[in-house]
Write a protein that holds these residues in place. Structure first.
Motif, mmCIF file in Angstrom:
data_model
loop_
_atom_site.group_PDB
_atom_site.id
_atom_site.type_symbol
_atom_site.label_atom_id
_atom_site.label_comp_id
_atom_site.label_asym_id
_atom_site.label_seq_id
_atom_site.Cartn_x
_atom_site.Cartn_y
_atom_site.Cartn_z
ATOM 1 N N SER A 174 -5.383 -26.970 -6.312
ATOM 2 C CA SER A 174 -3.752 -27.043 -7.206
ATOM 3 C C SER A 174 -5.207 -28.212 -8.130
ATOM 4 C CB SER A 174 -2.703 -27.692 -6.681
ATOM 5 O OG SER A 174 -2.101 -28.299 -7.997
ATOM 6 N N GLY A 175 -5.025 -28.515 -9.789
ATOM 7 C CA GLY A 175 -6.154 -30.247 -9.405
ATOM 8 C C GLY A 175 -5.077 -30.283 -10.678
ATOM 9 N N ALA A 176 -5.786 -30.790 -11.762
ATOM 10 C CA ALA A 176 -5.363 -31.911 -12.263
ATOM 11 C C ALA A 176 -5.434 -31.230 -14.049
ATOM 12 C CB ALA A 176 -6.379 -32.945 -12.561
ATOM 13 N N LEU A 177 -5.673 -29.994 -14.420
ATOM 14 C CA LEU A 177 -6.022 -29.543 -15.275
ATOM 15 C C LEU A 177 -4.279 -28.831 -14.970
ATOM 16 C CD1 LEU A 177 -7.098 -27.687 -17.627
ATOM 17 C CD2 LEU A 177 -7.932 -26.063 -16.589
ATOM 18 N N ARG A 178 -4.116 -28.149 -14.121
ATOM 19 C CA ARG A 178 -2.904 -27.643 -14.352
ATOM 20 C C ARG A 178 -1.589 -28.057 -14.455
ATOM 21 N NH1 ARG A 178 0.687 -27.297 -10.749
ATOM 22 N NH2 ARG A 178 -0.013 -28.884 -8.657
ATOM 23 N N ALA A 179 -2.121 -29.090 -14.220
ATOM 24 C CA ALA A 179 -1.092 -30.447 -14.575
ATOM 25 C C ALA A 179 -0.647 -30.740 -15.672
ATOM 26 C CB ALA A 179 -0.687 -31.380 -13.443
ATOM 27 N N ALA A 180 -2.069 -31.122 -15.930
ATOM 28 C CA ALA A 180 -2.263 -31.477 -17.037
ATOM 29 C C ALA A 180 -1.467 -30.535 -18.305
ATOM 30 C CB ALA A 180 -3.205 -31.350 -17.782
ATOM 31 N N VAL A 181 -1.530 -29.154 -18.096
ATOM 32 C CA VAL A 181 -1.698 -28.038 -19.083
ATOM 33 C C VAL A 181 -0.013 -27.843 -19.632
ATOM 34 C CG1 VAL A 181 -0.931 -25.838 -19.317
ATOM 35 C CG2 VAL A 181 -3.009 -26.781 -18.913
ATOM 36 N N PHE A 182 1.039 -28.253 -17.975
ATOM 37 C CA PHE A 182 2.894 -27.459 -17.314
ATOM 38 C C PHE A 182 3.291 -29.209 -17.833
ATOM 39 C CE2 PHE A 182 0.937 -24.135 -14.325
ATOM 40 C CZ PHE A 182 2.266 -23.315 -15.583
ATOM 41 N N GLY A 183 2.167 -30.229 -17.733
ATOM 42 C CA GLY A 183 3.093 -31.809 -17.967
ATOM 43 C C GLY A 183 2.981 -32.052 -19.698
ATOM 44 N N VAL A 184 2.048 -31.419 -20.035
ATOM 45 C CA VAL A 184 2.479 -31.508 -22.334
ATOM 46 C C VAL A 184 3.961 -30.649 -22.485
ATOM 47 C CG1 VAL A 184 1.637 -30.825 -24.558
ATOM 48 C CG2 VAL A 184 0.212 -31.423 -22.439
ATOM 49 N N ASN A 185 3.876 -29.263 -21.807
ATOM 50 C CA ASN A 185 4.708 -28.187 -22.061
ATOM 51 C C ASN A 185 6.320 -28.417 -21.895
ATOM 52 O OD1 ASN A 185 5.351 -25.147 -22.788
ATOM 53 N ND2 ASN A 185 6.655 -25.501 -21.087
ATOM 54 N N ASP A 186 5.739 -29.077 -20.206
ATOM 55 C CA ASP A 186 7.719 -29.902 -20.192
ATOM 56 C C ASP A 186 8.073 -31.070 -20.893
ATOM 57 O OD1 ASP A 186 7.664 -28.184 -17.847
ATOM 58 O OD2 ASP A 186 7.861 -29.589 -16.504
ATOM 59 N N GLY A 187 7.148 -32.108 -21.349
ATOM 60 C CA GLY A 187 7.694 -33.157 -22.191
ATOM 61 C C GLY A 187 7.856 -32.588 -23.523
ATOM 62 N N LEU A 188 7.159 -31.307 -24.315
ATOM 63 C CA LEU A 188 7.794 -30.671 -25.144
ATOM 64 C C LEU A 188 9.739 -30.278 -25.029
ATOM 65 C CD1 LEU A 188 4.462 -29.556 -26.583
ATOM 66 C CD2 LEU A 188 5.975 -31.205 -27.716
ATOM 67 N N VAL A 189 9.555 -29.568 -23.994
ATOM 68 C CA VAL A 189 10.371 -28.840 -23.884
ATOM 69 C C VAL A 189 11.940 -29.555 -23.705
ATOM 70 C CG1 VAL A 189 11.960 -27.175 -23.034
ATOM 71 C CG2 VAL A 189 9.777 -26.991 -23.334
ATOM 72 N N SER A 190 11.145 -30.632 -22.477
ATOM 73 C CA SER A 190 12.918 -31.487 -21.715
ATOM 74 C C SER A 190 12.758 -32.101 -22.510
ATOM 75 C CB SER A 190 12.310 -32.001 -20.713
ATOM 76 O OG SER A 190 11.255 -32.736 -20.340
ATOM 77 N N ASN A 191 11.874 -33.508 -23.332
ATOM 78 C CA ASN A 191 11.961 -34.049 -23.988
ATOM 79 C C ASN A 191 12.874 -34.250 -25.444
ATOM 80 O OD1 ASN A 191 12.714 -37.546 -24.038
ATOM 81 N ND2 ASN A 191 11.170 -37.682 -25.699
ATOM 82 N N GLY A 192 12.505 -33.258 -26.324
ATOM 83 C CA GLY A 192 12.586 -32.350 -26.870
ATOM 84 C C GLY A 192 14.316 -31.602 -27.007
ATOM 85 N N SER A 193 14.322 -31.526 -26.338
ATOM 86 C CA SER A 193 16.342 -30.388 -26.079
ATOM 87 C C SER A 193 16.569 -31.676 -25.308
ATOM 88 C CB SER A 193 15.929 -29.834 -24.775
ATOM 89 O OG SER A 193 14.943 -28.472 -24.722
ATOM 90 N N LEU A 194 16.520 -32.849 -24.791
ATOM 91 C CA LEU A 194 17.068 -34.586 -24.956
ATOM 92 C C LEU A 194 17.519 -34.970 -26.575
ATOM 93 C CD1 LEU A 194 18.336 -36.377 -23.350
ATOM 94 C CD2 LEU A 194 16.399 -37.167 -23.505
ATOM 95 N N VAL A 195 16.760 -35.401 -26.796
ATOM 96 C CA VAL A 195 16.786 -35.610 -28.413
ATOM 97 C C VAL A 195 17.645 -35.256 -29.469
ATOM 98 C CG1 VAL A 195 15.481 -36.354 -30.778
ATOM 99 C CG2 VAL A 195 14.400 -37.094 -28.296
ATOM 100 N N MET A 196 17.122 -33.951 -29.227
ATOM 101 C CA MET A 196 18.000 -32.770 -30.248
ATOM 102 C C MET A 196 19.299 -32.729 -29.416
ATOM 103 S SD MET A 196 16.401 -31.384 -32.492
ATOM 104 C CE MET A 196 15.045 -32.203 -32.439
ATOM 105 N N GLY A 197 19.947 -33.201 -28.289
ATOM 106 C CA GLY A 197 21.171 -32.631 -28.271
ATOM 107 C C GLY A 197 21.625 -34.391 -28.131
ATOM 108 N N ALA A 343 10.207 -30.507 -36.776
ATOM 109 C CA ALA A 343 9.052 -29.746 -37.585
ATOM 110 C C ALA A 343 7.780 -30.217 -36.423
ATOM 111 C CB ALA A 343 8.426 -30.558 -38.985
ATOM 112 N N LEU A 344 7.482 -31.737 -36.261
ATOM 113 C CA LEU A 344 6.298 -32.409 -35.327
ATOM 114 C C LEU A 344 6.830 -31.255 -33.838
ATOM 115 C CD1 LEU A 344 6.644 -36.454 -35.843
ATOM 116 C CD2 LEU A 344 4.931 -34.095 -36.403
ATOM 117 N N ALA A 345 7.709 -30.598 -33.205
ATOM 118 C CA ALA A 345 7.731 -30.603 -31.926
ATOM 119 C C ALA A 345 7.664 -28.321 -32.280
ATOM 120 C CB ALA A 345 9.379 -30.430 -31.594
ATOM 121 N N ALA A 346 7.939 -28.122 -33.470
ATOM 122 C CA ALA A 346 8.200 -26.598 -33.410
ATOM 123 C C ALA A 346 6.226 -26.554 -33.455
ATOM 124 C CB ALA A 346 8.385 -26.400 -34.857
ATOM 125 N N THR A 347 5.369 -27.737 -34.700
ATOM 126 C CA THR A 347 4.132 -27.630 -34.245
ATOM 127 C C THR A 347 4.171 -27.716 -33.003
ATOM 128 O OG1 THR A 347 4.086 -28.535 -37.055
ATOM 129 C CG2 THR A 347 2.634 -28.440 -35.980
#
Length: 394
Positions: A174-197, A343-347
């Protein structure tokens, strides 16, 4: 009269069909030429971040791609078509080369390997391809697989045979690259969903801002803590494997020498030569441990992974993804802030999906659209849940 004078003019329809066929061939040749040039540029970019035998292999792969490109350039010349000048490396080539410099060649090798396997049959049955080009493409995929596995020839089978006898050995990295890729995606989806809720519930702008910041901090630190624990556990497991291997070398060096000889025989050496190499290596304990770690366990003792690096990378990546939907509420509220956040989240979702597509050798547009669809679906579902709950409390 001369018979030539009575020969009918060529059929204009036939001429048009021939001209269209030549144009189609020229377009295809140019696409293949550009693809081979990009492949050569990618391998040279990876070679710049590699060393030793790995670097030499990448340079040889680049030379093969350049030979293929020269073939398609010659085909264009034979058609009487212009040969385009070499272009700058494309986005995928630049991205993979940068990641190789920033992290390591090993981190991006699976993405390159996956793309080569998908192109392995590119020239199968192609009458315009030069002899050996189809075999070259198949060979590229096999070479990259062996590079990723850290083996040559059929050594993987030898490694699996030894691993079956020593079941405590594992080979999962495992490594930092994998963590970074999934971290960005998780941040977008989870916090975006939280704010939209919260937005769907009709909460005030300050409440949405607080929820978004809280979600950002909680998620980032949770991701970092989880990644640290995961990497620490993995590193401790690897260190235990190395410790066990050191004990085996100390307590039963003859058996370990036989195992190493087996590995080298699986690589293609004859029995006598494999035994001679194994005996030479076993004369120095440090060299023996390092060799057995790489050959038997598939581990690089110098690169076991850093828990702190993975944790920090995960924290920053999640925060970068999560902050996207928070920014509009720092400067405003109401419908304007909500529309801007969407708009920002979609982009951002589209950009992340496109980047992942490029890494995997897929179409950026399709990958970006898929990521946008999945992330938007999650956010929309939470928005309506928040709306229903908010409406029920009015």
């Amino acid at each position: 009269m001369d018979a030539e004078a009575h020969r009918p003019d060529p059929d204009p329809g036939t001429q048009d069909r021939e001209a269209r066929a030549i144009r189609r061939e020229a377009v295809r040749y140019r696409e293949l030429l550009a693809s081979e040039r990009q492949g050569a540029a990618l391998y040279r970019g990876l070679a710049a971040s590699a060393a030793g035998e790995q670097q030499q292999i990448f340079l040889e792969l680049a030379a093969v791609e350049e030979r293929h490109a020269a073939h398609w350039a010659d085909k264009l010349t034979a058609l009487g078509a212009d040969v385009p000048a070499p272009r700058r490396p494309g986005p995928r080539t630049k991205l993979l080369s940068w990641l190789a410099r920033r992290f390591s060649v090993d981190a991006v090798l699976p993405f390159v390997e996956r793309a080569e396997h998908s192109d392995a049959g590119l020239y199968e049955g192609d009458p315009d391809a030069a002899p050996g080009m189809a075999a070259d493409e198949r060979s590229h995929a096999r070479v990259l697989t062996r590079l990723r596995d850290g083996t040559r020839g059929d050594a993987a089978e030898g490694g699996r045979a030894i691993a079956r006898r020593e079941r405590w050995h594992r080979n999962d990295r495992s490594g930092a690259l994998r963590a970074a890729v999934f971290g960005v995606n998780d941040g977008l989806v989870s916090n975006g969903s939280l704010v939209m809720g919260f937005a769907g519930s009709g909460a005030a702008g300050t409440t949405i801002l607080f929820a978004g910041v809280a979600g950002l901090l909680a998620g980032a630190f949770s991701m970092a803590a989880g990644e640290y624990i995961s990497m620490r556990s993995q590193r401790e497991a690897y260190e235990r494997e190395l410790s066990l291997e050191a004990e085996e070398l100390r307590d039963d060096p003859e058996a370990e020498a036989e195992e190493l000889a087996l590995i080298y025989r699986a690589k293609g050496l004859d029995a006598d030569e494999a035994q001679r190499v194994a005996t030479t290596i076993m004369k120095d304990s440090d060299t023996a441990l390092d060799t057995m770690a790489r050959e038997e366990l598939g581990l690089d003792p110098e690169e076991l992974g850093s828990p702190w690096s993975a944790a920090f990378s995960s924290l920053i990546a999640f925060a970068l993804g999560a902050v996207v939907v928070v920014l509009p509420y720092l400067f405003g509220s109401g419908t304007a802030a909500l529309v801007t956040a969407i708009a920002l989240a979609a982009t951002a979702l589209f950009v992340v999906g496109s980047a992942l597509g490029l890494l995997n050798g897929r179409t950026a547009l399709r990958s970006g659209a898929r990521q946008l669809l999945v992330g938007s679906g999650a956010a929309l579902a939470v928005y309506f849940v928040g709306h229903v709950i908010g409406a029920g409390r009015i």
